[in-house]
Write an enzyme that holds these catalytic residues in place. Structure first.
Site, PDB file in Angstrom:
ATOM      1  N   ASP A  44      -1.931  -4.896  -3.292  1.00 39.13           N
ATOM      2  CA  ASP A  44      -3.394  -4.893  -3.419  1.00 39.13           C
ATOM      3  C   ASP A  44      -3.808  -4.335  -4.776  1.00 39.13           C
ATOM      4  OD1 ASP A  44      -2.807  -2.230  -2.928  1.00 39.13           O
ATOM      5  OD2 ASP A  44      -4.107  -2.036  -1.172  1.00 39.13           O
ATOM      6  N   SER A  45      -2.825  -3.942  -5.575  1.00 34.00           N
ATOM      7  CA  SER A  45      -3.071  -3.595  -6.975  1.00 34.00           C
ATOM      8  C   SER A  45      -3.676  -4.769  -7.724  1.00 34.00           C
ATOM      9  CB  SER A  45      -1.763  -3.171  -7.661  1.00 34.00           C
ATOM     10  OG  SER A  45      -0.733  -4.128  -7.441  1.00 34.00           O
ATOM     11  N   ASP A  83       0.909  -6.207   0.895  1.00 37.61           N
ATOM     12  CA  ASP A  83       0.062  -5.075   1.264  1.00 37.61           C
ATOM     13  C   ASP A  83      -0.970  -5.478   2.307  1.00 37.61           C
ATOM     14  OD1 ASP A  83       0.945  -2.810  -0.072  1.00 37.61           O
ATOM     15  OD2 ASP A  83      -0.150  -3.293  -1.898  1.00 37.61           O
ATOM     16  N   LYS A 111       3.156  -3.927   4.231  1.00 37.98           N
ATOM     17  CA  LYS A 111       3.108  -2.520   3.823  1.00 37.98           C
ATOM     18  C   LYS A 111       1.764  -1.902   4.210  1.00 37.98           C
ATOM     19  CE  LYS A 111       3.075  -1.227  -0.642  1.00 37.98           C
ATOM     20  NZ  LYS A 111       1.840  -0.399  -0.823  1.00 37.98           N
ATOM     21  N   GLU A 113      -0.471   1.962   4.321  1.00 33.12           N
ATOM     22  CA  GLU A 113      -0.583   3.303   3.748  1.00 33.12           C
ATOM     23  C   GLU A 113      -0.995   4.291   4.826  1.00 33.12           C
ATOM     24  OE1 GLU A 113      -3.182   3.416   0.386  1.00 33.12           O
ATOM     25  OE2 GLU A 113      -2.224   1.719  -0.620  1.00 33.12           O
ATOM     26  N   GLU A 180       5.036   7.334  -3.495  1.00 30.76           N
ATOM     27  CA  GLU A 180       4.354   7.236  -4.797  1.00 30.76           C
ATOM     28  C   GLU A 180       3.902   8.602  -5.267  1.00 30.76           C
ATOM     29  OE1 GLU A 180       0.694   4.929  -7.097  1.00 30.76           O
ATOM     30  OE2 GLU A 180       1.235   4.327  -5.060  1.00 30.76           O
TER      31      GLU A 180
END
Length: 263
Positions: A44-45, A83, A111, A113, A180
């Site tokens: 999602d970067s 993501d 993925k 978070e 991270e």
């Protein structure tokens, strides 16, 4: 042969490090996978790198599905990790719908978070055949709660909680942990505490694998360059040779070096 979750687990057991880079389109996906990168992250970067936003929060599931499909079309055997975007997995039921969309778009693993609160979601996804990577440490989707992009796990309580989270999520069926911006010593402890592969970014060189944003490691992003980033295009004669240098340095343990590591 195509890279699978089992490939990464075998690499961890044998002590061979693996590499991961982001890609958002078919052309770079083909280039990255043919160079030998084991994992491609459709991150999602893209909200910051491609769309020009100041965070990942505006990225939608439609954005992620579109770019996952593009990457899948160009991929030549890498494991594709996509993501789950902001607020697309706030309940286990919502997470299953989002994961199904990404897997149907070509992802091999999704993925998320968060910490131990994701254990139930992780377990349900695993039971339904959907592999998961859990992102710990600096989690960009919670940047407003964290008060900025800051190193996580420097205090003992936070570090201990992160170790517990990793163990709990591995026990719940997570297939990969991504760390991270955490101190190298903490990343090493977590890597040795779980049987599943651990990927690091700004987490030292003792994790099982490394990930960078492709545009960062090619030096084509503007603004502040994070401490953990190295420009591999500098001194290389092509994008392919830059990627190959990244692979070589990760596998040898040369990258990340001390200058890219948080104490």
């Amino acid at each position: 042969m195509a890279v699978t979750i089992n490939t990464l687990k075998e690499m961890k057991q044998s002590g061979e490090k693996f590499t991961c880079l982001t890609s958002y389109d078919a052309s770079f996906a083909q280039l990255v996978s043919c160079a030998g990168v084991e994992v491609i992250l459709i991150g999602d970067s893209l909200g910051m790198v491609l769309q020009g936003n100041d965070s990942t929060l505006p990225v939608s599931i439609e954005d992620m599905a579109y770019h996952t499909k593009c990457v899948s079309n160009g991929n030549q055997g890498a494991l594709l990790m996509a993501d789950m975007p902001f607020m697309s997995y706030s309940t286990p039921e919502q997470a299953m719908d989002t994961a199904a969309c990404l897997m149907q778009s070509g992802a091999h693993i999704v993925k998320l978070e968060g910490g131990s609160w994701l254990a139930e979601t992780t377990r349900l996804l695993s039971e339904r055949g959907i592999p998961t990577c859990i992102h710990l440490g600096l989690t960009p989707q919670t940047v407003n709660k964290m008060g900025g992009y800051k190193v996580q796990g420097r205090q003992d309580e936070q570090a201990n909680n992160m170790v517990d989270d990793a163990i709990n999520l591995a026990n719940a069926g997570a297939d990969i942990i991504l760390l991270e911006c955490v101190p190298a010593s903490l990343a090493e402890k977590i890597s040795s505490s779980v049987d599943i592969p651990v990927i690091g970014i700004g987490a030292g060189n003792k994790t099982d694998g490394q990930v960078l944003v492709l545009h960062d490691m090619l030096g084509v992003t503007s603004g502040h360059r994070p401490k953990f980033v190295k420009n591999f295009l500098e001194g290389s004669n092509s994008v392919t040779s830059a990627i190959e240098s990244y692979i070589k340095d990760v596998k040898s343990g040369e990258f990340p070096s001390e200058e890219h590591t948080f104490k």
